[in-house]
Scaffold this motif. Structure first.
Motif, PDB file in Angstrom:
ATOM      1  N   LEU A 140      -6.517 -12.324  -4.146  1.00  0.00           N
ATOM      2  CA  LEU A 140      -6.336 -10.901  -3.843  1.00  0.00           C
ATOM      3  C   LEU A 140      -6.220 -10.686  -2.333  1.00  0.00           C
ATOM      4  O   LEU A 140      -5.389  -9.890  -1.875  1.00  0.00           O
ATOM      5  N   GLU A 141      -7.029 -11.410  -1.561  1.00  0.00           N
ATOM      6  CA  GLU A 141      -6.960 -11.283  -0.107  1.00  0.00           C
ATOM      7  C   GLU A 141      -5.601 -11.736   0.414  1.00  0.00           C
ATOM      8  O   GLU A 141      -5.022 -11.111   1.314  1.00  0.00           O
ATOM      9  N   ILE A 142      -5.066 -12.808  -0.163  1.00  0.00           N
ATOM     10  CA  ILE A 142      -3.752 -13.315   0.243  1.00  0.00           C
ATOM     11  C   ILE A 142      -2.662 -12.284  -0.069  1.00  0.00           C
ATOM     12  O   ILE A 142      -1.769 -12.028   0.747  1.00  0.00           O
ATOM     13  N   VAL A 143      -2.735 -11.678  -1.242  1.00  0.00           N
ATOM     14  CA  VAL A 143      -1.747 -10.666  -1.630  1.00  0.00           C
ATOM     15  C   VAL A 143      -1.845  -9.449  -0.708  1.00  0.00           C
ATOM     16  O   VAL A 143      -0.833  -8.903  -0.255  1.00  0.00           O
ATOM     17  N   LYS A 144      -3.068  -9.017  -0.402  1.00  0.00           N
ATOM     18  CA  LYS A 144      -3.257  -7.855   0.462  1.00  0.00           C
ATOM     19  C   LYS A 144      -2.712  -8.075   1.862  1.00  0.00           C
ATOM     20  O   LYS A 144      -2.204  -7.157   2.503  1.00  0.00           O
ATOM     21  N   ARG A 145      -2.815  -9.325   2.364  1.00  0.00           N
ATOM     22  CA  ARG A 145      -2.428  -9.611   3.745  1.00  0.00           C
ATOM     23  C   ARG A 145      -0.950  -9.969   3.892  1.00  0.00           C
ATOM     24  O   ARG A 145      -0.469 -10.133   5.013  1.00  0.00           O
ATOM     25  N   ALA A 146      -0.250 -10.147   2.806  1.00  0.00           N
ATOM     26  CA  ALA A 146       1.164 -10.543   2.881  1.00  0.00           C
ATOM     27  C   ALA A 146       1.993  -9.470   3.589  1.00  0.00           C
ATOM     28  O   ALA A 146       1.825  -8.275   3.346  1.00  0.00           O
ATOM     29  N   ARG A 147       2.861  -9.913   4.503  1.00  0.00           N
ATOM     30  CA  ARG A 147       3.734  -9.030   5.269  1.00  0.00           C
ATOM     31  C   ARG A 147       5.132  -9.653   5.319  1.00  0.00           C
ATOM     32  O   ARG A 147       5.290 -10.870   5.160  1.00  0.00           O
ATOM     33  N   PRO A 148       6.158  -8.848   5.610  1.00  0.00           N
ATOM     34  CA  PRO A 148       7.501  -9.430   5.737  1.00  0.00           C
ATOM     35  C   PRO A 148       7.570 -10.540   6.777  1.00  0.00           C
ATOM     36  O   PRO A 148       8.361 -11.476   6.648  1.00  0.00           O
ATOM     37  N   THR A 149       6.729 -10.438   7.822  1.00  0.00           N
ATOM     38  CA  THR A 149       6.760 -11.452   8.878  1.00  0.00           C
ATOM     39  C   THR A 149       5.829 -12.626   8.614  1.00  0.00           C
ATOM     40  O   THR A 149       5.850 -13.616   9.346  1.00  0.00           O
ATOM     41  N   SER A 150       4.992 -12.541   7.589  1.00  0.00           N
ATOM     42  CA  SER A 150       4.003 -13.597   7.381  1.00  0.00           C
ATOM     43  C   SER A 150       3.538 -13.624   5.932  1.00  0.00           C
ATOM     44  O   SER A 150       2.968 -12.658   5.433  1.00  0.00           O
ATOM     45  N   VAL A 151       3.801 -14.731   5.259  1.00  0.00           N
ATOM     46  CA  VAL A 151       3.290 -14.951   3.909  1.00  0.00           C
ATOM     47  C   VAL A 151       2.508 -16.248   3.902  1.00  0.00           C
ATOM     48  O   VAL A 151       2.683 -17.106   4.775  1.00  0.00           O
ATOM     49  N   PHE A 152       1.630 -16.392   2.938  1.00  0.00           N
ATOM     50  CA  PHE A 152       0.788 -17.580   2.858  1.00  0.00           C
ATOM     51  C   PHE A 152       1.581 -18.752   2.307  1.00  0.00           C
ATOM     52  O   PHE A 152       2.314 -18.616   1.318  1.00  0.00           O
ATOM     53  N   ASN A 153       1.437 -19.910   2.937  1.00  0.00           N
ATOM     54  CA  ASN A 153       2.096 -21.132   2.489  1.00  0.00           C
ATOM     55  C   ASN A 153       1.085 -21.956   1.692  1.00  0.00           C
ATOM     56  O   ASN A 153       0.114 -22.460   2.238  1.00  0.00           O
ATOM     57  N   PHE A 154       1.321 -22.080   0.389  1.00  0.00           N
ATOM     58  CA  PHE A 154       0.400 -22.808  -0.493  1.00  0.00           C
ATOM     59  C   PHE A 154       0.608 -24.318  -0.453  1.00  0.00           C
ATOM     60  O   PHE A 154      -0.128 -25.058  -1.113  1.00  0.00           O
ATOM     61  N   ALA A 155       1.593 -24.810   0.283  1.00  0.00           N
ATOM     62  CA  ALA A 155       1.910 -26.240   0.292  1.00  0.00           C
ATOM     63  C   ALA A 155       0.684 -27.068   0.678  1.00  0.00           C
ATOM     64  O   ALA A 155       0.035 -26.808   1.692  1.00  0.00           O
TER      65      ALA A 155
END
Length: 452
Positions: A140-155
């Motif tokens: 949920l924290e990852i989804v809340k913080r997602a922005r067009p300029t920055s998404v979380f990389n799960f790799a």
């Protein structure tokens, strides 16, 4: 009688180490504490900004959890009469890494948090739902913080790292996150894994070289890597300026050093280029690169206060051991008379931090580095005089063989540092062959020192 004054408890053993390298010695330490009935405390730094920890730090902030997770998972009991399968399954879950491809990694992460993954097969329902609730907190924290300029990389994300970060966010306490993982995994109460700094914030280190240059960030000191691309562009991103970074909404403060804001998900500790000069000292920095002097975790100081033996384990000298020693309070606690045995287990080979080809470090140089770190714990910038070395190192355990650091026994013993050669064994073949300590021989050497 072998007791601490006033409380009737047997004295403890405190081990300073990083994560991966010292994991090979966990069984040695376990046997000693079981035989002696001691409390064992591992002190581990939180300054590693490489691997999957780097992406968690970049995106949600907080301390580096990778080395803490590595030690906790290594301590999961191998045998539990009532539930062998579940213990093995928990170890597999918390050791699991997602695929290197970001798209596949994100899909597998969703399978895990939605309980559709085979990793859950042998984990009981109460533990599964508790773990899932923590992972979903992070999701949920990852989804809340997602922005067009920055998404979380799960790799290549470590599920254990994700759990500790989620538990810290849920509870607001890094200490509580460690406690929760320890309880779920039935880690014995006689063993404590202590972060060198108990904090919800990111801490970085910098190294000063003999040629006057400095390097910011642990990953750049020990195993530098190229920045990792965001998952939606498919190519390696060019180096970004401070202004570029400030347009990216992540967990970093505006104006933070760009070198501390990069992704370092993929890296190798093998075949790295030598540093241009020897490392002279290591210190902590704030996000803008200014030197700071943090205080040690109070539980680390308490562990040292009840210990008569301190062990500096194998691992990266300047990025795994020294960051814990330079913290306020640690040097004084180690130098206290009650700590009778201060044992350096010397590495079996030199690495990027200790082995510039022109001037490889000797055993005396390792001792000097530890003594300097201990002295800097009292006063930043202190050098650590040769006549003070024994305040921080009383015994040196070492291997003899090709590629091992040179041990000048005579000069060290004249300073009151007893040197003990330990039998070793070769592991691997060809270029990957490595000399390692024989576990039984190392255990016997440590026991002899503790009993002396």
């Amino acid at each position: 009688m072998d007791k601490l004054e006033g409380n009737g408890k047997k004295p403890g053993i405190t081990v300073f180490s990083g994560g991966t390298a010292a994991n090979s010695l966990v069984d040695v330490f376990n046997k000693i504490v079981e035989k002696k009935g001691r409390q064992l405390s591992y002190v581990i730094p939180i300054s590693d900004n490489g691997g999957s920890s780097s992406e968690l730090i970049r995106f949600v902030g907080g301390p580096s959890v990778g080395d803490i997770r590595s030690r906790l998972v290594r301590l999961i009991p191998n045998h539990d009469r009532d539930n062998d399968e579940e213990m093995m399954a928990l170890k597999a879950l918390f050791e699991h890494r997602l695929p290197g491809d970001p798209i596949r990694a994100r899909a597998e992460w969703l399978d895990i948090v939605e309980a559709r993954h085979l990793l859950w097969t042998f984990i009981s329902s109460p533990k599964r739902e508790l773990i899932r609730s923590i992972l979903n907190t992070l999701n949920l924290e990852i989804v809340k913080r997602a922005r067009p300029t920055s998404v979380f990389n799960f790799a290549e994300a470590s599920i254990g790292n994700m759990f500790l970060t989620g538990a810290r966010i849920f509870s607001g306490s890094f200490e509580s996150a460690i406690y929760l993982l320890s309880m779920i995994c039935s880690i014995p109460s006689s063993v404590a894994v202590l972060p060198a700094i108990n904090s919800n914030f990111t801490h970085h280190i910098s190294a000063g070289l003999a040629d006057g240059t400095s390097i910011a960030g642990q990953v750049n000191i020990s195993h530098p890597s190229a920045p990792t691309a965001l998952p939606d562009d498919g190519v390696v991103a060019p180096a970004l300026t401070a202004a570029d970074h400030d347009r990216i909404e992540d967990a970093n403060l505006p104006g933070s050093l760009p070198v501390l804001r990069r992704q370092h998900i993929a890296f190798s500790k093998d075949d790295e280029e030598d540093l241009p000069a020897r490392i002279e000292r290591v210190w902590y920095i704030n996000p803008y690169g200014h030197e700071i002097w943090p205080v040690a975790n109070p539980k680390v100081l308490a562990a040292l206060a009840r210990s008569t033996t301190v062990v500096y384990s194998i691992g990266s000298l300047y990025t795994s051991i020294v960051p814990s020693l330079v913290l306020r309070g640690v040097g004084a606690a180690i130098a206290a008379p009650r700590v009778r045995h201060k044992v350096l287990v010397l590495n079996s080979r030199l690495d990027r931090e200790t082995g510039p080809a022109r001037e490889p470090m000797t055993a005396s140089d390792f001792v000097a580095a530890i003594a300097r770190a201990g002295a800097e714990s009292w006063t930043p910038g202190a050098v650590g005089r040769e006549d003070e070395w024994r305040r921080y190192v009383s015994h040196l355990l070492y291997l003899e063989g090709e590629g091992t650091p040179t041990v000048n026994v005579g000069s060290l013993e004249r300073l009151g540092i007893r040197c003990v050669r330990v039998a070793g064994r070769t592991v691997g073949e060809g270029r990957r062959a490595m000399l390692r300590y024989d576990e039984d021989a190392l255990g016997e050497a440590l026991e002899a020192i503790i009993d002396s």
